[in-house]
Design a protein around this motif. Structure first.
Motif, PDB file in Angstrom:
ATOM      1  N   LEU A  76      15.900  22.091  55.471  1.00  0.00           N
ATOM      2  CA  LEU A  76      17.783  22.382  55.437  1.00  0.00           C
ATOM      3  C   LEU A  76      17.430  23.501  55.378  1.00  0.00           C
ATOM      4  O   LEU A  76      17.254  24.947  55.130  1.00  0.00           O
ATOM      5  CB  LEU A  76      17.786  21.985  53.870  1.00  0.00           C
ATOM      6  CG  LEU A  76      17.272  19.900  53.256  1.00  0.00           C
ATOM      7  CD1 LEU A  76      18.000  19.854  52.176  1.00  0.00           C
ATOM      8  CD2 LEU A  76      18.290  19.155  54.553  1.00  0.00           C
ATOM      9  N   ARG A  77      19.320  23.514  55.365  1.00  0.00           N
ATOM     10  CA  ARG A  77      20.051  25.047  55.408  1.00  0.00           C
ATOM     11  C   ARG A  77      21.409  24.865  54.687  1.00  0.00           C
ATOM     12  O   ARG A  77      21.458  24.393  54.676  1.00  0.00           O
ATOM     13  CB  ARG A  77      20.681  25.252  57.319  1.00  0.00           C
ATOM     14  CG  ARG A  77      18.842  25.357  58.034  1.00  0.00           C
ATOM     15  CD  ARG A  77      19.523  25.620  59.460  1.00  0.00           C
ATOM     16  NE  ARG A  77      20.519  24.429  59.955  1.00  0.00           N
ATOM     17  CZ  ARG A  77      20.622  23.939  61.362  1.00  0.00           C
ATOM     18  NH1 ARG A  77      19.785  24.280  62.162  1.00  0.00           N
ATOM     19  NH2 ARG A  77      21.779  22.418  61.040  1.00  0.00           N
ATOM     20  N   SER A  78      21.597  26.165  54.501  1.00  0.00           N
ATOM     21  CA  SER A  78      22.568  26.718  53.409  1.00  0.00           C
ATOM     22  C   SER A  78      23.832  25.861  54.792  1.00  0.00           C
ATOM     23  O   SER A  78      24.225  25.935  55.827  1.00  0.00           O
ATOM     24  CB  SER A  78      23.059  28.118  53.810  1.00  0.00           C
ATOM     25  OG  SER A  78      24.090  28.433  52.470  1.00  0.00           O
ATOM     26  N   GLY A  79      24.601  25.161  53.509  1.00  0.00           N
ATOM     27  CA  GLY A  79      25.813  24.631  53.937  1.00  0.00           C
ATOM     28  C   GLY A  79      25.385  23.364  54.909  1.00  0.00           C
ATOM     29  O   GLY A  79      26.485  22.263  54.686  1.00  0.00           O
ATOM     30  N   ASP A  80      24.186  22.848  54.673  1.00  0.00           N
ATOM     31  CA  ASP A  80      23.896  21.194  54.931  1.00  0.00           C
ATOM     32  C   ASP A  80      24.770  20.442  54.368  1.00  0.00           C
ATOM     33  O   ASP A  80      24.294  20.571  52.502  1.00  0.00           O
ATOM     34  CB  ASP A  80      22.431  21.023  54.968  1.00  0.00           C
ATOM     35  CG  ASP A  80      21.751  21.055  56.728  1.00  0.00           C
ATOM     36  OD1 ASP A  80      22.741  22.285  57.253  1.00  0.00           O
ATOM     37  OD2 ASP A  80      20.924  21.945  57.018  1.00  0.00           O
ATOM     38  N   ARG A  81      24.549  19.057  54.229  1.00  0.00           N
ATOM     39  CA  ARG A  81      25.669  17.787  53.420  1.00  0.00           C
ATOM     40  C   ARG A  81      23.892  17.108  52.760  1.00  0.00           C
ATOM     41  O   ARG A  81      22.857  16.866  53.699  1.00  0.00           O
ATOM     42  CB  ARG A  81      26.454  17.412  54.026  1.00  0.00           C
ATOM     43  CG  ARG A  81      27.706  17.976  54.615  1.00  0.00           C
ATOM     44  CD  ARG A  81      28.812  18.612  53.672  1.00  0.00           C
ATOM     45  NE  ARG A  81      28.725  16.998  52.200  1.00  0.00           N
ATOM     46  CZ  ARG A  81      29.459  16.834  51.465  1.00  0.00           C
ATOM     47  NH1 ARG A  81      29.752  17.861  50.464  1.00  0.00           N
ATOM     48  NH2 ARG A  81      30.025  15.350  50.913  1.00  0.00           N
ATOM     49  N   VAL A  82      24.064  16.994  51.691  1.00  0.00           N
ATOM     50  CA  VAL A  82      22.302  16.388  51.504  1.00  0.00           C
ATOM     51  C   VAL A  82      23.461  14.890  50.905  1.00  0.00           C
ATOM     52  O   VAL A  82      24.516  15.383  50.304  1.00  0.00           O
ATOM     53  CB  VAL A  82      21.798  17.404  50.226  1.00  0.00           C
ATOM     54  CG1 VAL A  82      20.879  17.836  51.657  1.00  0.00           C
ATOM     55  CG2 VAL A  82      22.428  17.927  49.668  1.00  0.00           C
ATOM     56  N   GLU A  83      22.635  13.922  50.068  1.00  0.00           N
ATOM     57  CA  GLU A  83      22.384  12.968  48.627  1.00  0.00           C
ATOM     58  C   GLU A  83      21.893  12.503  48.909  1.00  0.00           C
ATOM     59  O   GLU A  83      19.970  13.416  49.096  1.00  0.00           O
ATOM     60  CB  GLU A  83      22.750  11.771  49.521  1.00  0.00           C
ATOM     61  CG  GLU A  83      22.304  10.578  50.417  1.00  0.00           C
ATOM     62  CD  GLU A  83      22.503   9.585  51.040  1.00  0.00           C
ATOM     63  OE1 GLU A  83      23.089   9.167  50.774  1.00  0.00           O
ATOM     64  OE2 GLU A  83      22.109   8.737  51.463  1.00  0.00           O
ATOM     65  N   VAL A  84      21.616  12.105  46.496  1.00  0.00           N
ATOM     66  CA  VAL A  84      20.391  12.211  45.969  1.00  0.00           C
ATOM     67  C   VAL A  84      19.790  11.205  46.400  1.00  0.00           C
ATOM     68  O   VAL A  84      20.057  10.041  46.862  1.00  0.00           O
ATOM     69  CB  VAL A  84      21.527  12.215  44.864  1.00  0.00           C
ATOM     70  CG1 VAL A  84      20.371  11.794  43.648  1.00  0.00           C
ATOM     71  CG2 VAL A  84      22.104  13.544  44.359  1.00  0.00           C
ATOM     72  N   VAL A  85      18.443  11.169  46.070  1.00  0.00           N
ATOM     73  CA  VAL A  85      17.725  10.176  46.655  1.00  0.00           C
ATOM     74  C   VAL A  85      16.502   9.369  45.624  1.00  0.00           C
ATOM     75  O   VAL A  85      16.864   8.258  45.344  1.00  0.00           O
ATOM     76  CB  VAL A  85      16.831   9.910  47.896  1.00  0.00           C
ATOM     77  CG1 VAL A  85      15.968   9.396  48.034  1.00  0.00           C
ATOM     78  CG2 VAL A  85      17.197  10.923  48.700  1.00  0.00           C
ATOM     79  N   LYS A  86      16.291  10.572  45.084  1.00  0.00           N
ATOM     80  CA  LYS A  86      16.413   9.765  43.393  1.00  0.00           C
ATOM     81  C   LYS A  86      15.952  11.126  42.269  1.00  0.00           C
ATOM     82  O   LYS A  86      16.027  12.819  42.799  1.00  0.00           O
ATOM     83  CB  LYS A  86      14.011   9.938  43.663  1.00  0.00           C
ATOM     84  CG  LYS A  86      12.913   9.159  42.874  1.00  0.00           C
ATOM     85  CD  LYS A  86      11.875   9.302  43.170  1.00  0.00           C
ATOM     86  CE  LYS A  86      11.616   8.646  42.401  1.00  0.00           C
ATOM     87  NZ  LYS A  86      11.305   6.523  42.005  1.00  0.00           N
ATOM     88  N   VAL A  87      16.084  11.186  41.048  1.00  0.00           N
ATOM     89  CA  VAL A  87      16.057  12.287  40.470  1.00  0.00           C
ATOM     90  C   VAL A  87      14.475  12.457  39.763  1.00  0.00           C
ATOM     91  O   VAL A  87      13.659  11.340  38.593  1.00  0.00           O
ATOM     92  CB  VAL A  87      17.166  10.945  38.405  1.00  0.00           C
ATOM     93  CG1 VAL A  87      17.148  12.693  37.779  1.00  0.00           C
ATOM     94  CG2 VAL A  87      18.278  11.401  39.886  1.00  0.00           C
ATOM     95  N   TYR A  88      13.924  13.151  39.289  1.00  0.00           N
ATOM     96  CA  TYR A  88      13.086  13.528  38.729  1.00  0.00           C
ATOM     97  C   TYR A  88      13.029  14.793  37.669  1.00  0.00           C
ATOM     98  O   TYR A  88      12.902  15.811  37.299  1.00  0.00           O
ATOM     99  CB  TYR A  88      11.712  14.286  39.830  1.00  0.00           C
ATOM    100  CG  TYR A  88      11.821  14.143  40.774  1.00  0.00           C
ATOM    101  CD1 TYR A  88      10.400  12.719  40.744  1.00  0.00           C
ATOM    102  CD2 TYR A  88      11.828  13.437  42.129  1.00  0.00           C
ATOM    103  CE1 TYR A  88      10.037  11.878  41.789  1.00  0.00           C
ATOM    104  CE2 TYR A  88      11.137  12.878  42.943  1.00  0.00           C
ATOM    105  CZ  TYR A  88      10.358  11.913  43.202  1.00  0.00           C
ATOM    106  OH  TYR A  88      10.206  10.817  43.830  1.00  0.00           O
ATOM    107  N   GLY A  89      13.636  13.902  36.664  1.00  0.00           N
ATOM    108  CA  GLY A  89      13.892  15.485  35.237  1.00  0.00           C
ATOM    109  C   GLY A  89      14.636  16.385  35.848  1.00  0.00           C
ATOM    110  O   GLY A  89      16.285  16.091  35.588  1.00  0.00           O
ATOM    111  N   GLN A  90      14.244  17.199  35.554  1.00  0.00           N
ATOM    112  CA  GLN A  90      14.927  18.735  36.208  1.00  0.00           C
ATOM    113  C   GLN A  90      14.962  18.562  37.881  1.00  0.00           C
ATOM    114  O   GLN A  90      16.200  19.672  37.708  1.00  0.00           O
ATOM    115  CB  GLN A  90      14.530  20.034  35.629  1.00  0.00           C
ATOM    116  CG  GLN A  90      14.550  19.999  33.735  1.00  0.00           C
ATOM    117  CD  GLN A  90      16.066  20.438  33.619  1.00  0.00           C
ATOM    118  OE1 GLN A  90      16.571  20.771  33.638  1.00  0.00           O
ATOM    119  NE2 GLN A  90      15.894  18.961  31.811  1.00  0.00           N
ATOM    120  N   ILE A  91      14.879  17.681  38.445  1.00  0.00           N
ATOM    121  CA  ILE A  91      15.508  17.991  40.261  1.00  0.00           C
ATOM    122  C   ILE A  91      15.142  16.945  40.653  1.00  0.00           C
ATOM    123  O   ILE A  91      15.160  16.335  40.356  1.00  0.00           O
ATOM    124  CB  ILE A  91      13.511  18.625  40.325  1.00  0.00           C
ATOM    125  CG1 ILE A  91      13.090  19.809  39.446  1.00  0.00           C
ATOM    126  CG2 ILE A  91      13.591  19.132  41.717  1.00  0.00           C
ATOM    127  CD1 ILE A  91      11.481  20.779  40.346  1.00  0.00           C
TER     128      ILE A  91
END
Length: 155
Positions: free
Chosen positions: A128-143
């Motif tokens: 990824l690059r700075s400014g790219d749009r992303v969406e959450v796929v999975k939650v791993y505790g703090q990441i």
């Protein structure tokens, strides 16, 4: 010499059941509760039908075992959730990459708070690059694991 007989009447079982169920306050495992309920059931049965002491003890052991098995097989069959793993609630929340940390880790700011914060360290399988749009796929505790959203190709 006179032989003494141990006579247990119905209310002995009821009192034993109440004591066992009350002791559950100090032993938070629900085991004594089921032993107490079994003792109360034996007491109620003994109130209606006279039963020998050995049969009473056998009934109590059998009912206790049956109630414990039902507890472990039926009542405790709730889905187990891992603490802090709220991926269903936070899946597909969109955000944008604000900083590239290394090859697969980024800092992202989300449109809506995720687990109480809008800025998270995220991981992605794709670069990824700075400014790219992303969406959450999975939650791993703090990441959070993310994937890119509609990346615009630059010539």
């Amino acid at each position: 010499m006179e032989a003494t007989q141990l006579a247990i009447v119905w209310w002995h079982w009821v009192v034993l059941g109440i004591v066992l169920a009350s002791l559950e306050i100090f032993v938070p495992s629900f085991i004594l509760l089921w032993l107490g309920i079994a003792a109360i059931l034996v007491g109620v049965l003994l109130w209606f039908v006279p039963i020998a002491l050995s049969t009473q003890l056998f009934l109590w052991a059998g009912l206790s075992t049956l109630l414990l098995l039902l507890w472990f097989l039926y009542f405790r069959r709730t889905p187990r959730f891992r603490v802090g793993q709220s991926e269903d609630e936070y899946a597909h929340i969109a955000g944008r990459i604000v900083e590239v940390l290394d090859a697969r880790r980024y800092r992202a700011e989300f449109d809506l708070p995720v687990l109480g914060d809008r800025v998270w360290i995220v991981e992605s399988q794709e670069p990824l690059r700075s400014g790219d749009r992303v969406e959450v796929v999975k939650v791993y505790g703090q990441i959070l694991r993310v994937k890119p959203l509609n990346r615009k190709e630059t010539p």
